[in-house]
Structure formats: C-alpha cells, structure tokens
Motif scaffolding. Structure first.
Motif, PDB file in Angstrom:
ATOM      1  N   ALA A 136       0.899  -1.348   0.441  1.00  0.00           N
ATOM      2  CA  ALA A 136       0.151  -0.235   0.262  1.00  0.00           C
ATOM      3  C   ALA A 136       1.407   0.942  -0.301  1.00  0.00           C
ATOM      4  CB  ALA A 136      -0.856   0.163   1.075  1.00  0.00           C
ATOM      5  N   VAL A 137       1.226   2.078  -1.276  1.00  0.00           N
ATOM      6  CA  VAL A 137       1.909   3.028  -1.301  1.00  0.00           C
ATOM      7  C   VAL A 137       1.181   4.204  -1.538  1.00  0.00           C
ATOM      8  CG1 VAL A 137       2.977   4.555  -2.935  1.00  0.00           C
ATOM      9  CG2 VAL A 137       3.590   1.240  -2.515  1.00  0.00           C
ATOM     10  N   GLY A 138       1.316   5.028  -0.775  1.00  0.00           N
ATOM     11  CA  GLY A 138       0.020   6.131  -0.422  1.00  0.00           C
ATOM     12  C   GLY A 138       1.045   7.445  -0.251  1.00  0.00           C
ATOM     13  N   ASN A 139       2.314   7.747  -0.308  1.00  0.00           N
ATOM     14  CA  ASN A 139       3.072   8.600  -0.520  1.00  0.00           C
ATOM     15  C   ASN A 139       4.436   8.694  -1.751  1.00  0.00           C
ATOM     16  OD1 ASN A 139       4.043  10.812   0.866  1.00  0.00           O
ATOM     17  ND2 ASN A 139       6.274  10.087   1.362  1.00  0.00           N
ATOM     18  N   ALA A 140       5.024   7.670  -1.431  1.00  0.00           N
ATOM     19  CA  ALA A 140       6.607   7.900  -2.283  1.00  0.00           C
ATOM     20  C   ALA A 140       6.182   7.679  -4.196  1.00  0.00           C
ATOM     21  CB  ALA A 140       7.229   7.320  -1.575  1.00  0.00           C
ATOM     22  N   PRO A 141       6.511   7.490  -5.121  1.00  0.00           N
ATOM     23  CA  PRO A 141       6.444   7.544  -6.227  1.00  0.00           C
ATOM     24  C   PRO A 141       7.749   6.558  -6.109  1.00  0.00           C
ATOM     25  CG  PRO A 141       6.176  10.091  -6.223  1.00  0.00           C
ATOM     26  CD  PRO A 141       5.588   9.446  -5.115  1.00  0.00           C
ATOM     27  N   THR A 142       8.737   7.199  -5.999  1.00  0.00           N
ATOM     28  CA  THR A 142       9.618   6.234  -5.837  1.00  0.00           C
ATOM     29  C   THR A 142       9.074   5.055  -5.688  1.00  0.00           C
ATOM     30  OG1 THR A 142      10.624   7.192  -3.661  1.00  0.00           O
ATOM     31  CG2 THR A 142      11.958   8.127  -6.330  1.00  0.00           C
ATOM     32  N   ALA A 143       9.175   4.731  -4.318  1.00  0.00           N
ATOM     33  CA  ALA A 143       9.110   3.512  -3.566  1.00  0.00           C
ATOM     34  C   ALA A 143       7.881   2.446  -4.780  1.00  0.00           C
ATOM     35  CB  ALA A 143       7.811   3.149  -2.965  1.00  0.00           C
ATOM     36  N   LEU A 144       6.653   3.228  -5.430  1.00  0.00           N
ATOM     37  CA  LEU A 144       6.191   2.486  -6.236  1.00  0.00           C
ATOM     38  C   LEU A 144       6.984   2.005  -7.735  1.00  0.00           C
ATOM     39  CD1 LEU A 144       2.982   1.148  -6.617  1.00  0.00           C
ATOM     40  CD2 LEU A 144       2.675   3.676  -7.619  1.00  0.00           C
ATOM     41  N   VAL A 145       8.161   2.870  -7.990  1.00  0.00           N
ATOM     42  CA  VAL A 145       8.287   2.223  -9.182  1.00  0.00           C
ATOM     43  C   VAL A 145       9.590   1.670  -8.955  1.00  0.00           C
ATOM     44  CG1 VAL A 145      10.617   3.513 -11.134  1.00  0.00           C
ATOM     45  CG2 VAL A 145       8.450   5.473 -10.300  1.00  0.00           C
ATOM     46  N   ARG A 146       9.977   1.971  -8.253  1.00  0.00           N
ATOM     47  CA  ARG A 146      11.125   0.372  -7.817  1.00  0.00           C
ATOM     48  C   ARG A 146      10.662  -0.519  -7.281  1.00  0.00           C
ATOM     49  NH1 ARG A 146      14.975  -2.716  -8.596  1.00  0.00           N
ATOM     50  NH2 ARG A 146      16.355  -3.000  -6.749  1.00  0.00           N
ATOM     51  N   ALA A 147       9.208  -0.870  -6.840  1.00  0.00           N
ATOM     52  CA  ALA A 147       8.610  -1.443  -7.321  1.00  0.00           C
ATOM     53  C   ALA A 147       8.324  -2.600  -7.726  1.00  0.00           C
ATOM     54  CB  ALA A 147       6.855  -1.825  -5.987  1.00  0.00           C
ATOM     55  N   CYS A 148       7.554  -1.685  -9.532  1.00  0.00           N
ATOM     56  CA  CYS A 148       7.230  -2.017 -10.218  1.00  0.00           C
ATOM     57  C   CYS A 148       8.942  -3.116 -11.056  1.00  0.00           C
ATOM     58  CB  CYS A 148       6.422  -1.345 -10.868  1.00  0.00           C
ATOM     59  SG  CYS A 148       5.058  -0.388 -11.023  1.00  0.00           S
ATOM     60  N   GLU A 149       9.533  -2.347 -11.061  1.00  0.00           N
ATOM     61  CA  GLU A 149      10.914  -2.918 -11.433  1.00  0.00           C
ATOM     62  C   GLU A 149      11.149  -4.134 -10.700  1.00  0.00           C
ATOM     63  OE1 GLU A 149      13.620   1.838 -11.867  1.00  0.00           O
ATOM     64  OE2 GLU A 149      13.664  -0.131  -9.781  1.00  0.00           O
ATOM     65  N   LEU A 150      10.727  -3.942  -9.301  1.00  0.00           N
ATOM     66  CA  LEU A 150      11.178  -6.236  -9.015  1.00  0.00           C
ATOM     67  C   LEU A 150      10.224  -6.527  -8.746  1.00  0.00           C
ATOM     68  CD1 LEU A 150      11.821  -4.488  -5.164  1.00  0.00           C
ATOM     69  CD2 LEU A 150      13.285  -5.606  -7.001  1.00  0.00           C
ATOM     70  N   MET A 151       9.280  -6.008  -9.967  1.00  0.00           N
ATOM     71  CA  MET A 151       8.437  -7.134  -9.530  1.00  0.00           C
ATOM     72  C   MET A 151       8.697  -7.514 -11.388  1.00  0.00           C
ATOM     73  SD  MET A 151       4.478  -5.523  -8.976  1.00  0.00           S
ATOM     74  CE  MET A 151       4.869  -3.824  -8.481  1.00  0.00           C
ATOM     75  N   ASP A 152       9.677  -6.779 -12.380  1.00  0.00           N
ATOM     76  CA  ASP A 152       9.392  -6.983 -13.525  1.00  0.00           C
ATOM     77  C   ASP A 152      10.261  -7.686 -13.594  1.00  0.00           C
ATOM     78  OD1 ASP A 152       8.963  -5.756 -16.634  1.00  0.00           O
ATOM     79  OD2 ASP A 152      10.976  -4.855 -16.368  1.00  0.00           O
ATOM     80  N   GLU A 153      11.550  -7.657 -12.997  1.00  0.00           N
ATOM     81  CA  GLU A 153      12.730  -8.646 -12.756  1.00  0.00           C
ATOM     82  C   GLU A 153      11.771 -10.118 -12.664  1.00  0.00           C
ATOM     83  OE1 GLU A 153      15.572  -6.050 -10.096  1.00  0.00           O
ATOM     84  OE2 GLU A 153      15.180  -4.044 -11.543  1.00  0.00           O
ATOM     85  N   GLY A 154      11.164 -10.307 -11.881  1.00  0.00           N
ATOM     86  CA  GLY A 154      10.518 -11.967 -11.050  1.00  0.00           C
ATOM     87  C   GLY A 154      11.205 -11.758  -9.491  1.00  0.00           C
TER      88      GLY A 154
END
Lengths: 215, 215
Positions: A136-154
């Motif tokens: 649950a990301v309510g504040n930091a777009p950097t957190a969301l972008v990093r999470a998406c990268e980690l998902m993309d990398e499996g």
C-alpha cells in the motif's frame, strides 16, 4: 456559545450514517458491489467525491486483496501514517500484520551506504517477505517505481498493490506504470491519493474480508 | 515494462519542486505570507486545491501557533494517524511534544464508566495539560464540540485550535461552532479535512517556527 444543531446519531452509528449519505450523493451511479465499499471508504476519509471517478481496479483486485487477507498477509505501507490508519485489530484476527520499513534505522543505513532512497530499500525488504503481501503506497512514487521494477525482474509478486501516492512530481507517472503492470492493483489515477486513502482502502478490504462490509 | 519519463529531481528537492508547482497553479491569487505555507502544505498532502478556498484563519492564528511552538507547546491530536504525521523531530527541537489520548486504556475505561465518548474524555485530558496547547482535530467532531464547551466554561484555553475534522455527520456544524469562538483557530470550512490535513497544518507551523519555511 453559539447554538448549533447536531444530528442525534449515536457514536457507534455515525459511520453507517456517513456511508448512507455518501451513497445518496453518489445517486444513480452504478459501481460493482465489491468495489463500492472501497470507493465509499476513500470518500469517507476525505469527503472528496473525486475518488468515485479516479479509482481504477484491475480485474478481481478486490477479491485478490480479500483472499490475501484471509491467507494472513503482510500489509506493507510506505508511511507511518498509513500504518497507523490500518485497523490492525481486524488484520490480526486473520493472522496478518502491517509493517512499514521506512523509518527502520537499518533501512536508513543501507540506503545511505548504497546511495539509494529509503523507499527503494524498503521495497526490497518487502520483496523479501514470506507469504502474501499487500503493498500500500500512499506517499512515495519512488517506492512504487522500485516495486514495479522488482516485479518486472520477477523478484516481487505482491498479491495486490494499492497505488495511491499523492502529489506533483512523478506521481502520475508512477501510477501509469503500475496500471501497465500485470499485477492486481487498485490505483487512484491522477495526482490525488495519500496515506489516509491507502489506509482507507486497506480497511475497506479488511471489513469485506470480515463479512462486515461497514460500507 | 512500460517506459515512463520521470522528472529528474533529487529526492531532497522533490518537496521544493512540488511547492513550486502548487504555487504556479495557484497563479495570481494573493494570500497572506504567513498563511500561504499552511495552504500550500494542505494542498501538498492531498493534491486538493479546495484547501485554497476552504481554510479560514482567525486573526494572527499562524503567529499564535508559532509562538506556542516556540514556548514548547504540547500538540494534542484526536487520531494516531495525525500524531504519526507530525514532524516530532522538529517539534522536539523546541522542547515540545505531541500526544494523542484516544487509544489510552484509561481514557477508554473512563469513557465507558461515565457513558461518554473517548473523544470527550480525551479533550478533558487535553484541558488539564500544563503549558500551551495546540489542539489539532482531524477526525472527531465530538472532540471539537467538547473542546468548545470546555473553552466556553473557561476550563480550556488552547493557544490554537486546528479544526479540520472530515466527514458527513456533525462535521460542518462542529466547525461553525469553532469559527464562532473567541479562540485562535484554523478551520477547513465544510466537509473536507482529515488527519493528514491536521498533521500538514501542524508541520507548516513547525517549519515556519524553524525559520525553514520549506514552502
């Protein structure tokens, strides 16, 4: 002292009465029955009816969040405020827990040593958790972008991502990225969102999982 | 993974850049120089420009809040979320502290024994504190109404009341009551507000008190 006319509503009934008023104001609009309590609770915490328009749900996102709760998930937040707002009593009934790594001293130390943000290191911590995770990301777009990268990398497979950072710099972009990912998600499209919205969405899922919609 | 174009802004500069964008969007509108940082920070935490219109300040409210902070005030909140959002590091530099009585076991016990709400008992606790108090109500109109009653009875003299409860039942009425009181106040008129807004206003005052407006 000025005379004011307060509605006579018992404290225990105020939330239900609020939800009735929100439903009235939503009028004839039709929402899916599992999404409606999420939308109403976001409006309840903000009095902002924009959430009736900006919340985007991937297919079965609510069902997948509820399933994760029933499987004793960990809810990871990116702020202490969102952590504070989550109803831990209900979450713990399901054997789940909520965590926020952002102010952990070892996260700060690792971020400094690596020249990364705390949000980045926090998401790596989240990816390393065992069992189902609702992010649950309510504040930091950097957190969301990093999470998406980690998902993309499996490297990270959250059961659900609640992507509702608020703000003006890279917020819209981070949400559009999440919307493009093949992961269950609930997103507040645009600039709005926040820790209160993140917590409200988690609570809406928790109450549905409890069979007590508390709409 | 979808390609997104992120603005290249160093993490430490994101807040300043956000405040610039908010200022641009506010355009030619003129606000008083001490109120502007409060308004901008409420918008920053919500991406909701309604706060440019609905925030109402009594005369010198900001100056009185800053003076209280410099006199090591206690900030009393009505939710753990608002408590979590306040920058305690800055507050503690001034010798101040933040408290929230709502989840104290003895407050719950006393409320139950007396047939009162926890919000009522919490406000009585706030009234009994020594030293200057900033009361920040982001959730419970009952708390705000009880605080006004205590003020009317001469039992509570907060240095500043931040009255920004959010919602649909007795919220507007509780704020109109506060607006009628002879106490320094900052109010989000109407239904909007919340714990995030309460914390944002406290932080705006803290940063001004620090001479670091961080607008």
């Amino acid at each position: 002292m000025k005379k004011i006319h307060l509605q006579r509503v018992a404290p225990a009934d105020i939330e239900a009465r609020s939800m009735e008023l929100i439903a009235q104001e939503l009028g004839e609009r039709v929402f899916s029955p599992e999404q409606l309590p999420v939308i109403k609770r976001a409006i309840h915490t903000s009095a902002d009816f924009d959430y009736a328009d900006n919340l985007v749900f991937s297919a079965d996102a609510v069902a997948k969040g509820i399933a994760a709760i029933k499987e004793s998930c960990t809810i990871v937040t990116d702020t202490q405020m969102a952590f504070s707002g989550i109803n831990k009593r209900v979450l713990e009934k399901f054997g789940g827990r909520a965590v926020c790594f952002m102010s952990d001293p070892d996260v700060a130390a690792e971020a400094k040593a690596r020249g990364e943000t705390r949000a980045t290191v926090s998401m790596e911590r989240a990816a390393a958790l065992e069992g189902p995770v609702i992010l649950a990301v309510g504040n930091a777009p950097t957190a969301l972008v990093r999470a998406c990268e980690l998902m993309d990398e499996g490297k990270f497979r959250p059961a659900l991502v609640i992507g509702v950072p608020v703000g003006f710099v890279n917020v819209v972009e981070s949400k559009e990225l999440l919307l493009s990912m093949d992961v269950p998600h609930i997103v507040a499209r645009g600039r709005k969102g926040g820790s209160n919205i993140a917590a409200a969405i988690c609570n809406a899922l928790l109450y549905q999982a409890s069979g007590n919609a508390r709409e």
